[in-house]
Motif scaffolding. Structure first.
Motif, mmCIF file in Angstrom:
data_model
loop_
_atom_site.group_PDB
_atom_site.id
_atom_site.type_symbol
_atom_site.label_atom_id
_atom_site.label_comp_id
_atom_site.label_asym_id
_atom_site.label_seq_id
_atom_site.Cartn_x
_atom_site.Cartn_y
_atom_site.Cartn_z
ATOM 1 N N LYS A 37 103.956 -31.994 5.663
ATOM 2 C CA LYS A 37 104.164 -33.218 5.030
ATOM 3 C C LYS A 37 103.152 -34.242 5.343
ATOM 4 C CE LYS A 37 106.771 -36.169 2.523
ATOM 5 N NZ LYS A 37 106.356 -36.438 1.068
ATOM 6 N N LEU A 38 103.226 -34.505 6.640
ATOM 7 C CA LEU A 38 102.116 -35.497 7.144
ATOM 8 C C LEU A 38 100.685 -34.990 6.612
ATOM 9 C CD1 LEU A 38 101.669 -37.987 8.580
ATOM 10 C CD2 LEU A 38 101.192 -36.830 10.691
ATOM 11 N N ALA A 39 100.427 -33.935 6.672
ATOM 12 C CA ALA A 39 99.097 -33.613 6.394
ATOM 13 C C ALA A 39 98.841 -33.855 4.984
ATOM 14 C CB ALA A 39 98.930 -32.112 6.725
ATOM 15 N N GLN A 40 99.831 -33.485 3.972
ATOM 16 C CA GLN A 40 99.770 -33.857 2.783
ATOM 17 C C GLN A 40 99.630 -35.286 2.328
ATOM 18 O OE1 GLN A 40 103.261 -32.331 0.697
ATOM 19 N NE2 GLN A 40 102.327 -32.607 -1.585
ATOM 20 N N GLU A 41 100.358 -36.187 2.855
ATOM 21 C CA GLU A 41 100.503 -37.464 2.529
ATOM 22 C C GLU A 41 99.182 -38.157 2.900
ATOM 23 O OE1 GLU A 41 102.712 -39.256 0.995
ATOM 24 O OE2 GLU A 41 103.834 -37.438 0.391
ATOM 25 N N ALA A 42 98.582 -37.585 4.253
ATOM 26 C CA ALA A 42 97.436 -38.353 4.614
ATOM 27 C C ALA A 42 96.171 -37.600 4.385
ATOM 28 C CB ALA A 42 97.460 -38.056 6.162
ATOM 29 N N ASN A 43 96.229 -36.717 3.252
ATOM 30 C CA ASN A 43 95.248 -35.938 2.708
ATOM 31 C C ASN A 43 94.241 -35.428 3.541
ATOM 32 O OD1 ASN A 43 93.751 -35.043 0.580
ATOM 33 N ND2 ASN A 43 92.327 -36.619 0.346
ATOM 34 N N VAL A 44 94.971 -34.608 4.748
ATOM 35 C CA VAL A 44 94.039 -33.855 5.841
ATOM 36 C C VAL A 44 94.621 -32.566 5.835
ATOM 37 C CG1 VAL A 44 93.449 -35.948 6.963
ATOM 38 C CG2 VAL A 44 95.682 -34.765 7.442
ATOM 39 N N LEU A 45 93.967 -31.669 6.389
ATOM 40 C CA LEU A 45 94.375 -30.227 6.762
ATOM 41 C C LEU A 45 95.580 -30.316 7.790
ATOM 42 C CD1 LEU A 45 91.019 -28.330 7.107
ATOM 43 C CD2 LEU A 45 92.497 -28.446 5.133
ATOM 44 N N GLU A 46 96.643 -29.263 7.434
ATOM 45 C CA GLU A 46 97.807 -29.399 8.463
ATOM 46 C C GLU A 46 97.169 -28.966 10.029
ATOM 47 O OE1 GLU A 46 101.966 -26.721 9.397
ATOM 48 O OE2 GLU A 46 100.880 -26.764 7.477
ATOM 49 N N SER A 47 96.095 -28.197 9.836
ATOM 50 C CA SER A 47 95.539 -27.782 11.343
ATOM 51 C C SER A 47 94.967 -29.232 12.034
ATOM 52 C CB SER A 47 94.313 -26.836 11.178
ATOM 53 O OG SER A 47 93.389 -27.113 10.359
ATOM 54 N N THR A 48 94.468 -30.059 11.255
ATOM 55 C CA THR A 48 94.157 -31.573 11.739
ATOM 56 C C THR A 48 95.269 -32.021 12.575
ATOM 57 O OG1 THR A 48 92.294 -31.431 10.077
ATOM 58 C CG2 THR A 48 93.089 -33.578 11.034
ATOM 59 N N VAL A 49 96.269 -32.238 11.641
ATOM 60 C CA VAL A 49 97.680 -33.039 12.452
ATOM 61 C C VAL A 49 98.030 -32.123 13.730
ATOM 62 C CG1 VAL A 49 100.048 -33.349 12.058
ATOM 63 C CG2 VAL A 49 98.481 -33.462 10.120
ATOM 64 N N VAL A 50 97.977 -30.676 13.600
ATOM 65 C CA VAL A 50 98.148 -29.821 14.909
ATOM 66 C C VAL A 50 97.172 -30.305 15.912
ATOM 67 C CG1 VAL A 50 98.248 -27.592 15.677
ATOM 68 C CG2 VAL A 50 99.156 -28.006 13.586
ATOM 69 N N GLU A 51 95.981 -30.324 15.746
ATOM 70 C CA GLU A 51 94.887 -30.722 16.705
ATOM 71 C C GLU A 51 95.323 -31.933 17.341
ATOM 72 O OE1 GLU A 51 92.026 -29.225 17.960
ATOM 73 O OE2 GLU A 51 92.921 -27.437 17.104
ATOM 74 N N ILE A 52 95.417 -33.073 16.489
ATOM 75 C CA ILE A 52 95.782 -34.351 16.979
ATOM 76 C C ILE A 52 96.859 -34.492 17.913
ATOM 77 C CG2 ILE A 52 96.155 -36.897 16.009
ATOM 78 C CD1 ILE A 52 94.147 -36.468 14.139
ATOM 79 N N GLU A 53 98.049 -33.838 17.360
ATOM 80 C CA GLU A 53 99.409 -33.800 18.093
ATOM 81 C C GLU A 53 99.185 -33.106 19.437
ATOM 82 O OE1 GLU A 53 102.635 -32.473 15.738
ATOM 83 O OE2 GLU A 53 102.618 -34.634 14.861
ATOM 84 N N SER A 54 98.138 -32.334 19.416
ATOM 85 C CA SER A 54 97.736 -31.622 20.781
ATOM 86 C C SER A 54 96.958 -32.186 21.690
ATOM 87 C CB SER A 54 97.211 -30.248 20.516
ATOM 88 O OG SER A 54 97.978 -29.588 19.684
#
Length: 68
Positions: A26-43
């Motif tokens: 959901k965050l990736a969709q709202e921010a217009n980034v890949l879900e893998s990007t969210v995973v990377e940042i949260e890591s």
């Protein structure tokens, strides 16, 4: 960027996302980034200002930088 700062940013993004009740997808969709990007940042990896700004804006927050 030092590891402590990366971890602090990762935790903040995670906590805000969780508080909103959003999945990483959901965050990736709202921010217009890949879900893998969210995973990377949260890591704590591949953190950059542009992507942080997209995530923050999507969650109704803003990024501020203090240089001391």
């Amino acid at each position: 960027m030092c590891e402590n700062n990366k971890l602090e940013i990762a935790v903040k993004i995670f906590k805000i996302r969780e508080k909103l009740g959003w999945t990483r997808s959901k965050l990736a969709q709202e921010a217009n980034v890949l879900e893998s990007t969210v995973v990377e940042i949260e890591s704590g990896n591949n953190i950059n200002i542009e992507t942080l700004s997209k995530l923050a804006t999507a969650m109704g927050k803003k990024v501020t930088i203090n240089i001391e």
